[in-house]
Scaffold this motif. Sequence first.
Motif, mmCIF file in Angstrom:
data_model
loop_
_atom_site.group_PDB
_atom_site.id
_atom_site.type_symbol
_atom_site.label_atom_id
_atom_site.label_comp_id
_atom_site.label_asym_id
_atom_site.label_seq_id
_atom_site.Cartn_x
_atom_site.Cartn_y
_atom_site.Cartn_z
ATOM 1 N N TYR A 106 75.885 12.598 3.358
ATOM 2 C CA TYR A 106 74.918 13.694 3.253
ATOM 3 C C TYR A 106 75.468 14.965 3.896
ATOM 4 C CZ TYR A 106 71.738 9.701 2.584
ATOM 5 O OH TYR A 106 71.144 8.546 2.160
ATOM 6 N N ARG A 107 76.098 14.821 5.040
ATOM 7 C CA ARG A 107 76.657 15.981 5.731
ATOM 8 C C ARG A 107 77.692 16.678 4.871
ATOM 9 N NH1 ARG A 107 78.783 13.922 11.361
ATOM 10 N NH2 ARG A 107 79.487 16.121 11.466
ATOM 11 N N ALA A 108 78.512 15.895 4.165
ATOM 12 C CA ALA A 108 79.537 16.483 3.307
ATOM 13 C C ALA A 108 78.909 17.248 2.142
ATOM 14 C CB ALA A 108 80.465 15.388 2.792
ATOM 15 N N LEU A 109 77.892 16.669 1.520
ATOM 16 C CA LEU A 109 77.227 17.333 0.392
ATOM 17 C C LEU A 109 76.547 18.617 0.841
ATOM 18 C CD1 LEU A 109 75.660 14.161 -1.280
ATOM 19 C CD2 LEU A 109 77.382 15.643 -2.321
ATOM 20 N N LEU A 110 75.818 18.553 1.953
ATOM 21 C CA LEU A 110 75.116 19.736 2.450
ATOM 22 C C LEU A 110 76.089 20.837 2.857
ATOM 23 C CD1 LEU A 110 72.378 17.970 4.626
ATOM 24 C CD2 LEU A 110 72.041 19.116 2.431
ATOM 25 N N ALA A 111 77.187 20.454 3.515
ATOM 26 C CA ALA A 111 78.168 21.451 3.953
ATOM 27 C C ALA A 111 78.816 22.147 2.766
ATOM 28 C CB ALA A 111 79.218 20.782 4.825
ATOM 29 N N THR A 112 79.127 21.383 1.716
ATOM 30 C CA THR A 112 79.769 21.974 0.540
ATOM 31 C C THR A 112 78.879 23.019 -0.109
ATOM 32 O OG1 THR A 112 80.975 19.914 0.107
ATOM 33 C CG2 THR A 112 80.785 21.464 -1.707
ATOM 34 N N LEU A 113 77.624 22.676 -0.318
ATOM 35 C CA LEU A 113 76.715 23.599 -0.997
ATOM 36 C C LEU A 113 76.389 24.815 -0.131
ATOM 37 C CD1 LEU A 113 74.319 21.008 -2.664
ATOM 38 C CD2 LEU A 113 75.916 22.529 -3.823
ATOM 39 N N ARG A 114 76.121 24.585 1.136
ATOM 40 C CA ARG A 114 75.693 25.689 1.994
ATOM 41 C C ARG A 114 76.813 26.672 2.272
ATOM 42 N NH1 ARG A 114 71.994 21.808 5.941
ATOM 43 N NH2 ARG A 114 70.069 21.961 4.699
ATOM 44 N N THR A 115 78.039 26.196 2.371
ATOM 45 C CA THR A 115 79.155 27.119 2.606
ATOM 46 C C THR A 115 79.454 27.979 1.378
ATOM 47 O OG1 THR A 115 80.678 25.309 2.040
ATOM 48 C CG2 THR A 115 80.278 25.731 4.379
ATOM 49 N N HIS A 116 78.970 27.553 0.214
ATOM 50 C CA HIS A 116 79.142 28.345 -1.004
ATOM 51 C C HIS A 116 77.895 29.162 -1.332
ATOM 52 C CE1 HIS A 116 82.529 25.546 -1.536
ATOM 53 N NE2 HIS A 116 83.046 26.475 -2.322
ATOM 54 N N GLY A 117 76.943 29.233 -0.397
ATOM 55 C CA GLY A 117 75.777 30.086 -0.574
ATOM 56 C C GLY A 117 74.652 29.475 -1.385
ATOM 57 N N HIS A 118 74.716 28.174 -1.680
ATOM 58 C CA HIS A 118 73.659 27.524 -2.447
ATOM 59 C C HIS A 118 72.601 26.940 -1.518
ATOM 60 C CE1 HIS A 118 75.986 28.025 -6.069
ATOM 61 N NE2 HIS A 118 77.007 27.349 -5.565
ATOM 62 N N ILE A 119 71.434 26.658 -2.089
ATOM 63 C CA ILE A 119 70.325 26.080 -1.338
ATOM 64 C C ILE A 119 70.344 24.558 -1.513
ATOM 65 C CG2 ILE A 119 67.824 25.979 -1.041
ATOM 66 C CD1 ILE A 119 69.011 28.615 -0.221
ATOM 67 N N ALA A 120 70.301 23.848 -0.420
ATOM 68 C CA ALA A 120 70.196 22.385 -0.440
ATOM 69 C C ALA A 120 69.109 21.998 0.554
ATOM 70 C CB ALA A 120 71.522 21.732 -0.069
ATOM 71 N N LEU A 121 68.118 21.258 0.107
ATOM 72 C CA LEU A 121 66.994 20.859 0.943
ATOM 73 C C LEU A 121 67.207 19.434 1.435
ATOM 74 C CD1 LEU A 121 64.043 22.250 -1.225
ATOM 75 C CD2 LEU A 121 65.311 23.390 0.604
ATOM 76 N N ALA A 122 67.167 19.270 2.743
ATOM 77 C CA ALA A 122 67.363 17.959 3.362
ATOM 78 C C ALA A 122 66.042 17.491 3.958
ATOM 79 C CB ALA A 122 68.440 18.030 4.445
ATOM 80 N N VAL A 123 65.565 16.336 3.506
ATOM 81 C CA VAL A 123 64.307 15.792 4.013
ATOM 82 C C VAL A 123 64.494 14.308 4.314
ATOM 83 C CG1 VAL A 123 62.872 17.439 2.740
ATOM 84 C CG2 VAL A 123 63.474 15.264 1.682
ATOM 85 N N ALA A 124 63.533 13.759 5.030
ATOM 86 C CA ALA A 124 63.568 12.339 5.366
ATOM 87 C C ALA A 124 62.138 11.835 5.496
ATOM 88 C CB ALA A 124 64.345 12.086 6.651
ATOM 89 N N SER A 125 61.986 10.528 5.431
ATOM 90 C CA SER A 125 60.646 9.938 5.494
ATOM 91 C C SER A 125 60.071 9.966 6.896
ATOM 92 C CB SER A 125 60.681 8.494 4.970
ATOM 93 O OG SER A 125 61.064 8.468 3.611
#
Length: 428
Positions: free
Chosen positions: A282-301
């Motif tokens: 998850y950290r890798a996916l979020l870092a990739t998108l956010r460093t390129h200026g995209h929005i990624a929403l991270a949630v948990a139960s």
Amino acid sequence: MTPSVYTLQLHLPGEQVVSFHKNTNLSNLVDSTDFTKTMLTEFFAMNKRSKQARKLKCLKRRKVIGQVVTVRPNEGKRYFLRLLLSHVHAPKSFDHLLTVDGQLASSYQEAVFRLGLLQSDTYIEDALDEATAFHMPCSLRSLFAMLLIFCTPSNPFKLWEKYEADLSSDLERTSSITGCDSNYIRRYVLQDINRSLEQMGKHISDYRLVPDSLLFTEHERLTKEIESEQSVRCTEDDLMTISWLNTGQQATYNAIMSELFLPDGKSFFVDGPGGTGKTFLYRALLATLRTHGHIALAVASSGVAASILLGGRTVHSRFKIPLDASATKACQISKQSSTAKLIVVAKLILWDESSMAKRDTIEAFDLLLRDIMDSDMPFGGKVVGFGGDFRQTLPVIQNATRDIQVQSNFVSSALWSSLQKVSLKENM
């Protein structure tokens, strides 16, 4: 037996309940039915034309209404309307209820306050006085929102005036550095309080703390929401995770990334026992998108799982999913809201520990995305990454295979088949 007692249909102006059969033609219904007449409006009309009705003792009517109509203080306007109906003798209209000493009040709450029908707010002020001694301003703002909802202060504006300096003291200290003026600080504090209120199903405009012109517009709220997500800074370790993925994680990473920029992306379920590196992925996916200026929403139960994700929030907080989704699967997000627009522009939604969520919660989330995206595809065609470990889920169906148990507890078979399942092995 005499006089007959009926349940009063208590409603605000223009908010009466309309009932009709599911097969009714709505166009014919609207043309042929007068929805302006309700039990409450006819009660007003009776008081206008009947001298006998106006002779009824206020005490008797208060006793009847008090027994039949139950309204909680946190229902806001309806609660104050009920108080007025219980004390104003023979009201002839909604405006009559608002009129106190010949002057028209701006709200039912103001009319109730001017009539002296509410108790003192001293106990609320005592709580805030004590909290200001040791609470940080951000925590104080959350407390202020809870007091507005659950304690129903008689004069919220007075409380706001008295404690505004304490609620905004952290921003006042940094204003000389950031160059923010007093109006901007006030709006920011109000917006922060409003975020807490919205998580509990209310809005700051319900309390009339300040004129609506001082609140953020919907465009400004969307800008703030996007800026808040884009301001989540990835650490150096988060950026390095991309090059440290093992074989299984890399395959999952590539599969998800390949769907992100397609018009109708697939959704995924990342399955793996604890310790196989789901959070690392998850950290890798979020870092990739956010460093390129995209929005990624991270949630948990759960709140604990959400705190592990950078910028994470609980799914109930982010998507306003009701805690008891079995009663209603309608999330409290309108299609015109800033949160809905944030979901539209988000490239990826990651939901950790989704295996711990109830089936109704997942399906409410699915209905929300379909509505916002105007799509009948599963999850509205958004790329959603679910993650979890069903090995940690207690069995709820006896004598059932693992696959049947998972499908029955997680989502319906149609939704389950739409998810592309990827597994992380223990030895990776």
